[in-house]
Design an enzyme around this catalytic site. Structure first.
Site, PDB file in Angstrom:
ATOM      1  N   ASP A 134      39.423  32.753  38.987  1.00 21.82           N
ATOM      2  CA  ASP A 134      38.932  33.770  38.065  1.00 21.82           C
ATOM      3  C   ASP A 134      37.655  33.305  37.374  1.00 21.82           C
ATOM      4  OD1 ASP A 134      39.255  36.285  37.107  1.00 21.82           O
ATOM      5  OD2 ASP A 134      40.925  35.842  35.770  1.00 21.82           O
TER       6      ASP A 134
ATOM      7  N   GLN B  47      44.750  32.807  40.165  1.00 19.73           N
ATOM      8  CA  GLN B  47      43.487  33.492  40.428  1.00 19.73           C
ATOM      9  C   GLN B  47      42.318  32.524  40.322  1.00 19.73           C
ATOM     10  OE1 GLN B  47      43.499  36.793  37.566  1.00 19.73           O
ATOM     11  NE2 GLN B  47      43.827  38.175  39.273  1.00 19.73           N
TER      12      GLN B  47
ATOM     13  N   CYS C 228      41.137  36.981  31.271  1.00 15.59           N
ATOM     14  CA  CYS C 228      39.923  37.369  30.552  1.00 15.59           C
ATOM     15  C   CYS C 228      40.030  37.266  29.033  1.00 15.59           C
ATOM     16  CB  CYS C 228      39.453  38.755  30.979  1.00 15.59           C
ATOM     17  SG  CYS C 228      40.737  39.982  31.232  1.00 15.59           S
TER      18      CYS C 228
ATOM     19  N   ARG D 198      52.790  38.688  37.014  1.00 23.28           N
ATOM     20  CA  ARG D 198      52.851  40.144  36.976  1.00 23.28           C
ATOM     21  C   ARG D 198      54.218  40.600  37.478  1.00 23.28           C
ATOM     22  NH1 ARG D 198      46.676  41.210  39.216  1.00 23.28           N
ATOM     23  NH2 ARG D 198      45.679  40.119  37.465  1.00 23.28           N
TER      24      ARG D 198
ATOM     25  N   HIS E  23      34.481  34.672  34.599  1.00 22.64           N
ATOM     26  CA  HIS E  23      33.947  35.677  33.681  1.00 22.64           C
ATOM     27  C   HIS E  23      32.549  35.254  33.286  1.00 22.64           C
ATOM     28  CE1 HIS E  23      38.304  36.423  33.430  1.00 22.64           C
ATOM     29  NE2 HIS E  23      37.897  37.684  33.407  1.00 22.64           N
TER      30      HIS E  23
ATOM     31  N   LYS F 174      34.299  48.917  39.176  1.00 20.71           N
ATOM     32  CA  LYS F 174      34.350  47.652  39.910  1.00 20.71           C
ATOM     33  C   LYS F 174      33.882  47.842  41.347  1.00 20.71           C
ATOM     34  CE  LYS F 174      39.127  47.972  41.621  1.00 20.71           C
ATOM     35  NZ  LYS F 174      40.461  47.349  41.650  1.00 20.71           N
TER      36      LYS F 174
ATOM     37  N   HIS G 192      33.744  40.554  35.204  1.00 21.85           N
ATOM     38  CA  HIS G 192      34.990  39.943  35.681  1.00 21.85           C
ATOM     39  C   HIS G 192      34.853  39.721  37.185  1.00 21.85           C
ATOM     40  CE1 HIS G 192      37.386  41.440  32.078  1.00 21.85           C
ATOM     41  NE2 HIS G 192      36.302  42.196  32.033  1.00 21.85           N
TER      42      HIS G 192
END
Length: 662
Positions: free
Chosen positions: A406, A404, A357, A386, A408, A489, A535
């Site tokens: 991912d 991911q 992000c 991670r 946004h 979320k 997100h």
């Protein structure tokens, strides 16, 4: 004796002093505890005027937790009966079972578990009563002087961060196990409860395995032995659970990954870092390509960002403040030195990125934006890293390096609700295309100890998410305090073929990062405003989603995802050239096809294809060649003979194109 009224399961009843909740359920052994004025308590709890009582059944989630915790006490009692010098840790209920931690001189063996389980059965048959006893710290320190771990728990009472099943609340309590015949206390444990009235209320149990653990999960503390077990109200429940475990073991994605040659975790690379083999690479590519196609159709723009960054980026985003424990240690780079070795320019800290992000925010910020540019949807298959502890790494579903899917989304406050509704529909429909269709939604709310932003912003964001979730007409459950630091979320929870729940997509509403990065757009009236940021990770990660699908399908992927979609099997070598012509036609249609030209006999080739979970087999012999046909065999063992080549190709292509679950 004074008369008063109580409400039992919604019905008002008259009673008098000295009556307990169990008096209303003495003819119903399915009720194991009661919720009294909203709190779960023992059935032996004395009732007062105007109490509201709801009986909790053994087969409910709350009832099962109490049964399992009570069984954990019986486990500890049995261990100390067999090994009197054993020191007790803790024994909470967990999903599908319980455990208890012990300090022992010699580790438990499989034979020990058999003896312990037999002793537990004897204790349960004896009908011991669980009796709650309130005590004080001074008395307990004396009573439990030989139990160092219990003494430690008493010392941390009242600290929410250290709250465990044994302590908590306003009182310190002991649960005594009382012999049915003599009325004497035969065993006791520090515990806040609640428990079943007696061991007669316990169903069946089984001890599963042992493990070495550190006291209170701290490597600086002594190592203990943990015994895991499971407990259920009936033998049928236990049998169903054990059958589920057996089936889950067959579907374990780590096992299937090796058998089907899909991926591995080489020691030379490191823990939690997967490599995908060619067949696994095919599946992953197809998954990603289809996702890209759907995102393009829905107005997403593709972006790419690097794997590392200077620490300043994560200082701005807040990740170094809130998420540092989950990040790999920094690399110190870019230092410059004088000729005498002194530092001219100090090194800077670079981090492997745990999130995409902040990078997307910089892309947004690189040019000025107008309301006409919004909603702006960035999408990336972004690799993140991670630092998961070694004890929680698990195959593809818990890794240290992941990709991911991912996205946004930047939108106006006015369009936020509409965008969320469209986004949830997009997510649910795309997951259905991959074969998951049993969902519920989970709404995670503000963690007051780990959050940024005003209460008003959190209320608005949470309510907007709630309305968007409710509009999908699927179950919604609350996860109080489970949100990330920057906003609430929604998590899409999907059930697989075994009924297990997996967290899939997460959708997080964020008012904070646009402020931290000073993101802006010019509105219709010329004023400068901040966008709202959404997100969204649809799969969670490619690796994890791959593992979930592998277990969901037990390795037998539908034709459109299968790494090899068709295997052509000649009855004799003289039929290979005929099958090569069919292979060419299938490849021209984009079908992934192979010919098994090995020296194996035909039946062995069929077994090999079925073991490798290939959806379709085309078998050809003399009669097939003369008739321009094949024997069309499916991986479930069914077979159709004399199917024309054109019809076979048409059916295969149709099954792939329509994503049929063959």
């Amino acid at each position: 004796m004074a008369d008063f009224k109580v409400k039992i399961d919604g019905k008002e009843q008259s009673t008098s002093d000295g009556i307990n909740a169990i008096d209303f359920y003495k003819d119903n052994k399915d009720i194991v505890v009661a919720k009294i004025n909203g709190q779960i308590k023992d059935l032996a709890t004395a009732l007062k005027a105007n109490d509201e009582v709801i009986g909790i059944a053994a087969n409910s989630e709350e009832g099962l937790a109490v049964i399992r915790h009570s069984t954990a006490h019986i486990l500890a009692q049995a261990v100390q009966k067999l090994r009197p010098q054993t020191k007790l840790g803790i024994g909470p209920p967990i999903k599908d079972g319980f455990y208890y931690d012990f300090k022992v001189e010699e580790n438990f063996t499989p034979d020990d578990l058999v003896k312990i389980e037999s002793t537990m059965k004897d204790i349960i048959k004896s009908g011991q009563r669980f009796t709650r006893r309130v005590s004080d710290e001074k008395s307990l320190l004396k009573e439990l002087a030989s139990e160092p771990f219990k003494i430690e728990l008493i010392g941390i009472k009242g600290n929410p961060a250290d709250d465990v099943m044994e302590v908590g609340g306003a009182e310190l309590t002991i649960y005594d196990n009382i012999d049915f015949r003599s009325g004497e206390v035969v065993w006791s444990d520090l515990c806040r409860g609640p428990h079943v009235p007696s061991t007669k209320y316990l169903g069946v149990h089984k001890l599963m395995r042992t493990a070495g653990v550190y006291w209170r999960s701290n490597e600086k503390n002594p190592q203990l032995q943990r015994i895991y077990g499971t407990a259920w109200p009936t033998k049928e429940d236990l049998a169903n659970y054990l059958n589920l475990l057996e089936e889950a073991e067959k579907r374990d994605h780590r096992k299937l990954g090796v058998e089907l040659d899909l991926f591995s975790f080489p020691d030379e690379i490191g823990s939690g870092l997967a490599v995908f083999h060619p067949k696994g690479g095919v599946i992953r590519k197809v998954m990603e390509d289809y996702s890209r196609k759907r995102h393009e159709e829905s107005g997403y723009e593709f972006v790419y960002t690097p794997h590392i960054t200077k620490s300043a980026l994560f200082e701005t985003s807040g990740h170094l403040e809130w998420y540092a424990d989950g990040m790999f240690p920094p690399m110190q780079l870019d230092a410059e030195f004088n000729t005498d070795g002194t530092v001219r320019k100090p090194a800077q800290n670079y981090y492997l990125k745990p999130m995409n992000c902040p990078f997307h925010n910089l892309i947004y910020k690189s040019t000025s934006k107008s309301y006409r540019d919004l909603p702006l949807r960035f999408f990336e298959f972004g690799s993140v890293y991670r630092y998961e502890k070694s004890g929680v790494i698990h195959g593809l579903t818990r890794v240290r390096g992941m990709t991911q899917d991912d996205a946004h989304i930047y939108t106006t406050l006015e369009n936020m609700a509409e965008e969320l509704d469209d986004l949830l529909k997009f997510v649910l429909n795309l997951l259905k295309d991959y074969g998951l269709d049993d969902f519920y939604l989970e709404l995670s709310t503000k963690n007051s100890e780990k959050s940024v932003g005003t209460d008003a912003e959190w209320v608005q964001a949470t309510e907007t998410l709630r309305k968007a979730a409710e509009a999908q007409n699927i179950p919604l459950v609350m996860d109080e305090g489970g949100a990330a630091f920057y906003g609430p979320k929604i998590s899409v929870q999907a059930k697989d073929a075994l009924g297990r729940t997996w967290q899939m997509s997460t959708i997080q509403l964020d008012f904070q990062l646009p402020q931290k990065f000073e993101l802006e757009f010019k509105d219709k009236d010329g004023s400068v405003k901040r966008p709202v940021m959404i997100h969204r990770a649809l799969f969670g990660s490619i690796e994890r989603f791959f593992g979930v699908l592998l277990e969901h399908y037990a390795g037998a992927f539908p034709p459109w995802l299968a790494p090899v979609q068709v295997v052509c099997i000649p009855i004799a070598d003289t039929h290979i050239d005929y099958l090569k012509e069919i292979e060419t036609k299938l490849k021209a249609k984009g079908v992934r096809v192979e010919i098994d030209s090995s020296d194996d006999r035909m039946q062995k080739k069929i077994r090999t294809a079925q073991t490798q979970k290939v959806p379709f087999m085309l078998i050809a012999g003399d009669q097939d060649v003369s008739a321009n046909a094949v024997s069309f065999r499916f991986r479930d063992g069914t077979q159709e003979n004399s199917v024309s080549v054109d019809d076979a190709i048409k059916r295969i292509v149709e099954a792939i194109d329509k994503r049929i679950q063959v």
